[in-house]
Scaffold this motif. Structure first.
Motif, PDB file in Angstrom:
ATOM      1  N   VAL A 120      42.375  -9.709  58.853  1.00 45.61           N
ATOM      2  CA  VAL A 120      42.969  -9.061  57.689  1.00 45.61           C
ATOM      3  C   VAL A 120      44.441  -8.826  58.018  1.00 45.61           C
ATOM      4  O   VAL A 120      44.774  -8.078  58.934  1.00 45.61           O
ATOM      5  CB  VAL A 120      42.269  -7.733  57.350  1.00 45.61           C
ATOM      6  CG1 VAL A 120      42.906  -7.107  56.118  1.00 45.61           C
ATOM      7  CG2 VAL A 120      40.779  -7.951  57.126  1.00 45.61           C
ATOM      8  N   LEU A 121      45.305  -9.489  57.263  1.00 45.84           N
ATOM      9  CA  LEU A 121      46.754  -9.334  57.409  1.00 45.84           C
ATOM     10  C   LEU A 121      47.301  -8.819  56.073  1.00 45.84           C
ATOM     11  O   LEU A 121      46.551  -8.395  55.223  1.00 45.84           O
ATOM     12  CB  LEU A 121      47.382 -10.668  57.827  1.00 45.84           C
ATOM     13  CG  LEU A 121      46.823 -11.276  59.128  1.00 45.84           C
ATOM     14  CD1 LEU A 121      47.478 -12.617  59.438  1.00 45.84           C
ATOM     15  CD2 LEU A 121      46.997 -10.317  60.297  1.00 45.84           C
ATOM     16  N   TRP A 122      48.620  -8.834  55.911  1.00 43.70           N
ATOM     17  CA  TRP A 122      49.170  -8.345  54.644  1.00 43.70           C
ATOM     18  C   TRP A 122      50.450  -9.070  54.259  1.00 43.70           C
ATOM     19  O   TRP A 122      51.067  -9.767  55.069  1.00 43.70           O
ATOM     20  CB  TRP A 122      49.373  -6.837  54.669  1.00 43.70           C
ATOM     21  CG  TRP A 122      50.531  -6.319  55.514  1.00 43.70           C
ATOM     22  CD1 TRP A 122      51.371  -7.026  56.318  1.00 43.70           C
ATOM     23  CD2 TRP A 122      50.965  -4.954  55.591  1.00 43.70           C
ATOM     24  NE1 TRP A 122      52.284  -6.199  56.911  1.00 43.70           N
ATOM     25  CE2 TRP A 122      52.069  -4.934  56.480  1.00 43.70           C
ATOM     26  CE3 TRP A 122      50.563  -3.782  55.010  1.00 43.70           C
ATOM     27  CZ2 TRP A 122      52.753  -3.763  56.800  1.00 43.70           C
ATOM     28  CZ3 TRP A 122      51.245  -2.620  55.327  1.00 43.70           C
ATOM     29  CH2 TRP A 122      52.316  -2.603  56.208  1.00 43.70           C
ATOM     30  N   ARG A 123      50.792  -8.909  52.960  1.00 46.25           N
ATOM     31  CA  ARG A 123      52.058  -9.408  52.419  1.00 46.25           C
ATOM     32  C   ARG A 123      53.083  -8.285  52.332  1.00 46.25           C
ATOM     33  O   ARG A 123      54.179  -8.483  51.813  1.00 46.25           O
ATOM     34  CB  ARG A 123      51.840  -9.976  51.019  1.00 46.25           C
ATOM     35  CG  ARG A 123      50.870 -11.149  50.969  1.00 46.25           C
ATOM     36  CD  ARG A 123      51.520 -12.446  51.367  1.00 46.25           C
ATOM     37  NE  ARG A 123      50.569 -13.548  51.419  1.00 46.25           N
ATOM     38  CZ  ARG A 123      50.870 -14.766  51.863  1.00 46.25           C
ATOM     39  NH1 ARG A 123      52.086 -15.025  52.322  1.00 46.25           N
ATOM     40  NH2 ARG A 123      49.957 -15.711  51.887  1.00 46.25           N
ATOM     41  N   GLY A 124      52.700  -7.130  52.826  1.00 48.09           N
ATOM     42  CA  GLY A 124      53.515  -5.937  52.750  1.00 48.09           C
ATOM     43  C   GLY A 124      52.642  -4.770  52.327  1.00 48.09           C
ATOM     44  O   GLY A 124      51.444  -4.935  52.059  1.00 48.09           O
ATOM     45  N   ILE A 125      53.217  -3.582  52.247  1.00 44.91           N
ATOM     46  CA  ILE A 125      52.449  -2.371  51.946  1.00 44.91           C
ATOM     47  C   ILE A 125      51.729  -2.513  50.609  1.00 44.91           C
ATOM     48  O   ILE A 125      52.334  -2.817  49.582  1.00 44.91           O
ATOM     49  CB  ILE A 125      53.375  -1.149  51.943  1.00 44.91           C
ATOM     50  CG1 ILE A 125      53.884  -0.876  53.368  1.00 44.91           C
ATOM     51  CG2 ILE A 125      52.655   0.085  51.404  1.00 44.91           C
ATOM     52  CD1 ILE A 125      54.998   0.120  53.462  1.00 44.91           C
ATOM     53  N   GLY A 126      50.398  -2.322  50.645  1.00 43.65           N
ATOM     54  CA  GLY A 126      49.577  -2.397  49.446  1.00 43.65           C
ATOM     55  C   GLY A 126      49.074  -3.780  49.113  1.00 43.65           C
ATOM     56  O   GLY A 126      48.403  -3.961  48.090  1.00 43.65           O
ATOM     57  N   ARG A 127      49.331  -4.780  49.966  1.00 37.58           N
ATOM     58  CA  ARG A 127      48.949  -6.162  49.635  1.00 37.58           C
ATOM     59  C   ARG A 127      48.289  -6.842  50.830  1.00 37.58           C
ATOM     60  O   ARG A 127      48.843  -7.768  51.427  1.00 37.58           O
ATOM     61  CB  ARG A 127      50.163  -6.955  49.170  1.00 37.58           C
ATOM     62  CG  ARG A 127      50.788  -6.466  47.866  1.00 37.58           C
ATOM     63  CD  ARG A 127      51.957  -7.327  47.453  1.00 37.58           C
ATOM     64  NE  ARG A 127      53.077  -7.176  48.371  1.00 37.58           N
ATOM     65  CZ  ARG A 127      54.014  -8.127  48.558  1.00 37.58           C
ATOM     66  NH1 ARG A 127      53.934  -9.273  47.927  1.00 37.58           N
ATOM     67  NH2 ARG A 127      55.003  -7.901  49.399  1.00 37.58           N
TER      68      ARG A 127
END
Length: 367
Positions: free
Chosen positions: A342-349
């Motif tokens: 689980v990674l992200w595109r930025g805060i909240g994504r």
């Protein structure tokens, strides 16, 4: 007693999460979920002296016909084992628990996971009522029905999905919670903002001092908003086939750290679950930035919030990168032997990323 806030969890097995002070003394509410005549109150050596007698007295006052047995396990993640599970099963057998029995899980995440697993296995499944007494358990492990024990090879590798019949989060119990455990719970609270709710993340930044001070109003709001997020995800994906995996932001790294450190015992210097998850979230954010998925400034912002909440944000010394990677390969999210994080595109994504290059992970861990 103040009115409790209620969060409904829908789906095939609906139940409610009640949040507020005084719930552990509300025998009528607690006993309403005992369908039969047998109840096992399962707690640990830290929590039982504080609350077990109160809960048992409340249950007996509401249901004099209820046969109640108490089982106290040693406290700490290092005791979330198959041996402790067997002892809980023995306690159910000694009680003569029938298929309409109820297990009351009084304690933190270790107790909730183990009690839930025992309830899932006794006579192929009896009811479990979760009575979380730590912030971490209130916002995470008590909700959603994931139950498990650890084995030396990894965390939560033996378990079952077994939704609770009800969850009662008595915020009064947080007054006896050690400061370190409160901070550990705040890691899981911050996770909800990080994976899907930038406004909640911003609220946590603004309220961080009140959260650390144990402000009742602010903590109740944080618990309710966290539970609403998790309830929505669990309702849509009860068996973690898709969206629910997002709840594991930082957990693949964090579980590897916990396993490699041998799990935090009572008084241990090893990272506890929330601390390990905090480090894991920062590692996941750093990896996302290194892969070109997310801006560096969001990684900095996440690290700043976690640090302000009194949580570690760097790997402990002395952990071999190769050993951590080997632990990560055993993560339950992996498919066909390929690393799935689980990674992200930025805060909240946040998003699930399949087939992550192990060389990039090793490079990160060695940095």
């Amino acid at each position: 007693m103040s009115a409790a806030r209620t969060v409904a969890v829908g789906g095939a097995v609906p139940y409610s999460i009640e949040i507020g002070p005084g719930l552990l003394d509300d025998g009528a509410r607690l006993a309403a979920h005992a369908r039969g005549r047998h109840a096992l109150l399962l707690s640990d050596s830290h929590v039982a002296p504080l609350y077990a007698a109160r809960v048992e007295a409340a249950l007996r006052a509401a249901r004099p016909d209820l046969r109640i047995a108490a089982h106290v396990m040693p406290a700490g993640e290092s005791h979330k084992t198959l041996a402790s599970f067997a002892a809980a099963i023995d306690a159910l057998a000694a009680l003569g628990a029938t298929r309409d029995a109820t297990v009351y899980a009084l304690g933190g995440g270790v107790v909730g996971d183990l009690a839930g697993f025992a309830a899932a296995c006794w006579m192929r499944g009896v009811d479990c009522v979760q009575l979380p007494t730590t912030l971490l358990a209130m916002v995470d492990s008590s909700v959603g029905g994931k139950t498990a024990v650890d084995i030396p090879q990894g965390k939560n590798l033996v378990g079952a999905f077994h939704p609770p019949r009800a969850v009662f989060a008595d915020t009064g119990a947080l007054r006896t919670l050690p400061a370190r455990e409160l901070r550990a719970g705040l890691a899981e609270v911050a996770k909800y903002g990080a994976i899907r709710d930038p406004l909640f993340f911003q609220w946590l930044e603004a309220e961080r001092e009140a959260l650390l001070a144990g402000d009742d109003r602010v903590l109740a709001e944080a618990i309710a908003r966290s539970c609403e997020h998790k309830a929505g995800i669990v309702e849509r994906d009860p068996l973690e086939k898709g969206e629910r995996a997002l709840l594991n932001l930082g957990h693949t790294f964090g579980h590897a750290i916990e396993a490699e450190q041998g799990y935090a015992g009572v008084g241990s210097d090893a990272l506890n679950h929330g601390e390990a998850v905090a480090v894991g979230m920062v590692l996941a954010a750093r990896l996302s930035a290194a892969l070109g998925m997310a801006p560096d400034e969001d990684t900095v912002r996440l690290g700043r919030l976690l640090h302000a909440l009194g949580l570690p944000i760097r790997l402990p010394a002395g952990l071999a990168p190769e050993a951590l990677l080997a632990r990560m390969r055993l993560d339950k999210k992996n498919l066909a032997g390929r690393l799935r994080l689980v990674l992200w595109r930025g805060i909240g994504r946040a998003e699930v990323v399949p087939d992550v290059d192990e060389a990039r992970v090793l490079e990160l861990l060695a940095d």
